[in-house]
Design a protein around this motif. Structure first.
Motif, PDB file in Angstrom:
ATOM      1  N   GLU A   1      67.511  17.420  11.741  1.00  0.00           N
ATOM      2  CA  GLU A   1      67.784  18.016  10.409  1.00  0.00           C
ATOM      3  C   GLU A   1      69.055  17.359   9.830  1.00  0.00           C
ATOM      4  O   GLU A   1      70.127  17.341  10.681  1.00  0.00           O
ATOM      5  CB  GLU A   1      67.746  19.510  10.600  1.00  0.00           C
ATOM      6  CG  GLU A   1      66.480  20.174  10.513  1.00  0.00           C
ATOM      7  CD  GLU A   1      66.625  21.923  10.451  1.00  0.00           C
ATOM      8  OE1 GLU A   1      67.454  22.447  11.264  1.00  0.00           O
ATOM      9  OE2 GLU A   1      66.149  22.176   9.413  1.00  0.00           O
ATOM     10  N   GLY A   2      68.901  16.855   8.701  1.00  0.00           N
ATOM     11  CA  GLY A   2      70.061  16.439   7.852  1.00  0.00           C
ATOM     12  C   GLY A   2      70.361  15.053   8.137  1.00  0.00           C
ATOM     13  O   GLY A   2      71.125  14.258   7.378  1.00  0.00           O
ATOM     14  N   GLN A   3      69.178  14.264   9.078  1.00  0.00           N
ATOM     15  CA  GLN A   3      69.525  12.867   8.947  1.00  0.00           C
ATOM     16  C   GLN A   3      68.561  11.806   8.110  1.00  0.00           C
ATOM     17  O   GLN A   3      67.583  12.849   7.541  1.00  0.00           O
ATOM     18  CB  GLN A   3      69.116  12.494  10.446  1.00  0.00           C
ATOM     19  CG  GLN A   3      70.165  12.842  11.561  1.00  0.00           C
ATOM     20  CD  GLN A   3      69.869  12.187  13.003  1.00  0.00           C
ATOM     21  OE1 GLN A   3      68.767  11.999  13.322  1.00  0.00           O
ATOM     22  NE2 GLN A   3      70.752  12.058  13.753  1.00  0.00           N
ATOM     23  N   GLU A   4      68.999  10.934   7.729  1.00  0.00           N
ATOM     24  CA  GLU A   4      67.887  10.222   6.970  1.00  0.00           C
ATOM     25  C   GLU A   4      67.024   9.179   7.876  1.00  0.00           C
ATOM     26  O   GLU A   4      67.425   8.902   9.083  1.00  0.00           O
ATOM     27  CB  GLU A   4      68.773   9.180   6.201  1.00  0.00           C
ATOM     28  CG  GLU A   4      67.999   8.147   5.455  1.00  0.00           C
ATOM     29  CD  GLU A   4      68.757   6.879   4.973  1.00  0.00           C
ATOM     30  OE1 GLU A   4      69.136   6.988   3.550  1.00  0.00           O
ATOM     31  OE2 GLU A   4      68.829   6.323   5.640  1.00  0.00           O
ATOM     32  N   VAL A   5      65.821   9.390   7.478  1.00  0.00           N
ATOM     33  CA  VAL A   5      64.708   8.724   8.198  1.00  0.00           C
ATOM     34  C   VAL A   5      64.073   7.588   7.726  1.00  0.00           C
ATOM     35  O   VAL A   5      63.729   7.762   6.160  1.00  0.00           O
ATOM     36  CB  VAL A   5      63.658   9.945   8.726  1.00  0.00           C
ATOM     37  CG1 VAL A   5      62.412   9.027   9.315  1.00  0.00           C
ATOM     38  CG2 VAL A   5      64.000  11.011   9.575  1.00  0.00           C
ATOM     39  N   ASN A   6      63.838   6.393   7.980  1.00  0.00           N
ATOM     40  CA  ASN A   6      63.249   5.369   7.541  1.00  0.00           C
ATOM     41  C   ASN A   6      62.036   5.056   8.206  1.00  0.00           C
ATOM     42  O   ASN A   6      62.018   4.820   9.574  1.00  0.00           O
ATOM     43  CB  ASN A   6      64.251   4.221   7.540  1.00  0.00           C
ATOM     44  CG  ASN A   6      65.446   4.348   6.650  1.00  0.00           C
ATOM     45  OD1 ASN A   6      65.214   4.721   5.462  1.00  0.00           O
ATOM     46  ND2 ASN A   6      66.681   4.365   7.166  1.00  0.00           N
ATOM     47  N   ILE A   7      60.816   4.890   7.460  1.00  0.00           N
ATOM     48  CA  ILE A   7      59.727   4.771   8.311  1.00  0.00           C
ATOM     49  C   ILE A   7      59.053   3.308   7.644  1.00  0.00           C
ATOM     50  O   ILE A   7      59.127   2.960   6.437  1.00  0.00           O
ATOM     51  CB  ILE A   7      58.633   5.591   8.024  1.00  0.00           C
ATOM     52  CG1 ILE A   7      59.035   6.816   8.710  1.00  0.00           C
ATOM     53  CG2 ILE A   7      57.359   5.269   8.800  1.00  0.00           C
ATOM     54  CD1 ILE A   7      58.165   8.232   8.488  1.00  0.00           C
ATOM     55  N   PRO A  37      65.663  11.151   2.841  1.00  0.00           N
ATOM     56  CA  PRO A  37      67.093  11.550   3.083  1.00  0.00           C
ATOM     57  C   PRO A  37      67.226  13.043   3.469  1.00  0.00           C
ATOM     58  O   PRO A  37      66.490  13.918   2.996  1.00  0.00           O
ATOM     59  CB  PRO A  37      67.707  11.576   1.441  1.00  0.00           C
ATOM     60  CG  PRO A  37      66.386  11.871   0.645  1.00  0.00           C
ATOM     61  CD  PRO A  37      65.331  11.258   1.281  1.00  0.00           C
ATOM     62  N   ARG A  38      67.891  13.152   4.277  1.00  0.00           N
ATOM     63  CA  ARG A  38      68.404  14.527   4.894  1.00  0.00           C
ATOM     64  C   ARG A  38      67.244  15.267   5.203  1.00  0.00           C
ATOM     65  O   ARG A  38      66.785  16.341   4.371  1.00  0.00           O
ATOM     66  CB  ARG A  38      69.286  15.077   3.943  1.00  0.00           C
ATOM     67  CG  ARG A  38      70.539  14.551   3.691  1.00  0.00           C
ATOM     68  CD  ARG A  38      71.497  15.283   2.521  1.00  0.00           C
ATOM     69  NE  ARG A  38      70.682  15.426   1.229  1.00  0.00           N
ATOM     70  CZ  ARG A  38      70.753  14.403   0.511  1.00  0.00           C
ATOM     71  NH1 ARG A  38      71.379  13.250   0.696  1.00  0.00           N
ATOM     72  NH2 ARG A  38      70.035  14.491  -0.634  1.00  0.00           N
ATOM     73  N   VAL A  39      66.419  14.901   6.276  1.00  0.00           N
ATOM     74  CA  VAL A  39      65.116  15.630   6.449  1.00  0.00           C
ATOM     75  C   VAL A  39      65.499  16.868   7.144  1.00  0.00           C
ATOM     76  O   VAL A  39      66.498  17.303   7.550  1.00  0.00           O
ATOM     77  CB  VAL A  39      64.337  14.848   7.488  1.00  0.00           C
ATOM     78  CG1 VAL A  39      63.860  13.624   7.023  1.00  0.00           C
ATOM     79  CG2 VAL A  39      65.190  14.753   9.043  1.00  0.00           C
ATOM     80  N   VAL A  60      61.713  13.386  -3.818  1.00  0.00           N
ATOM     81  CA  VAL A  60      61.501  13.371  -2.404  1.00  0.00           C
ATOM     82  C   VAL A  60      61.638  12.334  -1.533  1.00  0.00           C
ATOM     83  O   VAL A  60      62.271  12.365  -0.353  1.00  0.00           O
ATOM     84  CB  VAL A  60      59.865  13.563  -2.173  1.00  0.00           C
ATOM     85  CG1 VAL A  60      59.350  13.737  -0.725  1.00  0.00           C
ATOM     86  CG2 VAL A  60      59.292  14.846  -3.021  1.00  0.00           C
ATOM     87  N   ALA A  61      61.558  11.131  -1.925  1.00  0.00           N
ATOM     88  CA  ALA A  61      61.918  10.139  -1.074  1.00  0.00           C
ATOM     89  C   ALA A  61      62.175   8.811  -1.783  1.00  0.00           C
ATOM     90  O   ALA A  61      62.267   8.767  -3.103  1.00  0.00           O
ATOM     91  CB  ALA A  61      60.618   9.758  -0.214  1.00  0.00           C
ATOM     92  N   SER A  62      62.645   7.649  -1.174  1.00  0.00           N
ATOM     93  CA  SER A  62      62.780   6.427  -1.726  1.00  0.00           C
ATOM     94  C   SER A  62      61.985   5.294  -1.202  1.00  0.00           C
ATOM     95  O   SER A  62      61.810   5.331  -0.072  1.00  0.00           O
ATOM     96  CB  SER A  62      64.460   5.865  -1.732  1.00  0.00           C
ATOM     97  OG  SER A  62      65.134   6.623  -2.298  1.00  0.00           O
ATOM     98  N   LEU A  63      61.511   4.509  -1.793  1.00  0.00           N
ATOM     99  CA  LEU A  63      60.853   3.277  -1.354  1.00  0.00           C
ATOM    100  C   LEU A  63      61.273   1.997  -1.481  1.00  0.00           C
ATOM    101  O   LEU A  63      61.856   1.804  -2.642  1.00  0.00           O
ATOM    102  CB  LEU A  63      59.374   3.224  -1.918  1.00  0.00           C
ATOM    103  CG  LEU A  63      58.202   2.549  -1.490  1.00  0.00           C
ATOM    104  CD1 LEU A  63      58.109   2.588   0.070  1.00  0.00           C
ATOM    105  CD2 LEU A  63      57.122   2.708  -2.284  1.00  0.00           C
ATOM    106  N   SER A 104      56.139  -6.044   3.646  1.00  0.00           N
ATOM    107  CA  SER A 104      56.428  -4.683   4.318  1.00  0.00           C
ATOM    108  C   SER A 104      56.866  -3.587   3.437  1.00  0.00           C
ATOM    109  O   SER A 104      57.219  -4.054   2.125  1.00  0.00           O
ATOM    110  CB  SER A 104      57.428  -4.931   5.374  1.00  0.00           C
ATOM    111  OG  SER A 104      58.694  -5.328   4.856  1.00  0.00           O
ATOM    112  N   SER A 105      57.298  -2.217   3.492  1.00  0.00           N
ATOM    113  CA  SER A 105      57.861  -1.228   2.625  1.00  0.00           C
ATOM    114  C   SER A 105      58.357  -0.334   3.773  1.00  0.00           C
ATOM    115  O   SER A 105      58.041  -0.057   4.769  1.00  0.00           O
ATOM    116  CB  SER A 105      56.753  -0.887   1.771  1.00  0.00           C
ATOM    117  OG  SER A 105      55.799  -0.305   2.448  1.00  0.00           O
TER     118      SER A 105
END
Lengths: 114, 110
Positions: free
Chosen positions: B14-20, B76-78, B59-62, B70-71
């Motif tokens: 929780e609170g971390q940024e996640v990039n997929i 942010p802050r999951v 909700v998110a950034s792309l 790629s994308s």
């Protein structure tokens, strides 16, 4: 809000049975899709339809057929269900079928073939 | 056929940024890249969409590089409620079909 409904949430059928999965959308969308979803394989397109009575094969059409007699309704048919067709089936609709248009999904039908 | 690949799973707190990231080597020239979120026993739902550079919503950034092969979906802050499977969707240049990525299962821990 667009609403896409599917006739059943859960279905249990026996091998060899004919299975109908129905999907209805209420937003007058031109395009409708049927996917199946399996662990590790993601969403795979079975068939899609871009107009009434029109259909196109997706990536995995074998063992399936579809029917689109009315714009709002798109049916997926398993002529003779087999155990390898046990899966989650998802229907979606889109105004015109390009990636820039949001696909609206139904809740899914989880089919178990015994 | 375009191969649209994603990592199978990711873990975060929780609170971390996640990039997929999604790789789509044969994306159609004029098509957008769309990301969906799916919770168990529900159909996927739209999160964000873009054509190039960067798009941000509530909700998110792309992030999309210039070659568009790629994308990257950035959350942010999951929170725990972001635990879900995330799919990218692109159009294939050769077949003119829409191709979903293989999906990334994100697990957020407290």
């Amino acid at each position: 809000d667009v609403k896409v409904t599917q006739s059943s949430r859960y279905l249990v059928k026996r091998t060899g049975e004919k299975v109908f999965l129905e999907c209805v959308q209420d937003m007058d969308h031109e395009n409708m899709f049927w996917y199946r979803q399996d662990p590790g394989l993601g969403l795979r397109l079975i068939y899609f339809s871009y107009d009434v009575k029109m259909k196109e094969k997706g990536d995995i059409p074998e063992g399936y057929s579809v029917s689109r007699e009315k714009k709002e309704r798109f049916s997926l048919i398993l002529e003779s269900a087999s155990t390898n067709q046990t899966s989650m089936y998802l229907c979606a609709s889109v105004p015109s079928g390009r990636a820039q248009e949001t696909q609206y999904f139904g809740p899914g039908t989880r089919l178990l073939v015994l | 056929l375009a191969k649209t690949t994603q990592p199978i799973s990711m873990d975060s707190y929780e609170g971390q940024e996640v990039n997929i990231t999604c790789s789509h080597n044969n994306i159609a020239t004029n098509d957008y890249i769309t990301w969906y979120q799916q919770f168990p026993n529900q159909g996927p739902r739209f999160i964000i969409q873009g054509y190039k550079t960067k798009v941000t919503n509530e909700v998110a950034s792309l992030f999309i590089p210039a070659d568009r092969k790629s994308s990257t979906l950035s959350l942010p802050r999951v929170s725990l409620s972001d635990t879900a499977v995330y799919y990218c969707l692109v159009g294939d240049e050769n077949t003119d079909k829409l191709i979903f990525g293989t999906g990334t299962r994100l697990q957020v821990f407290p």
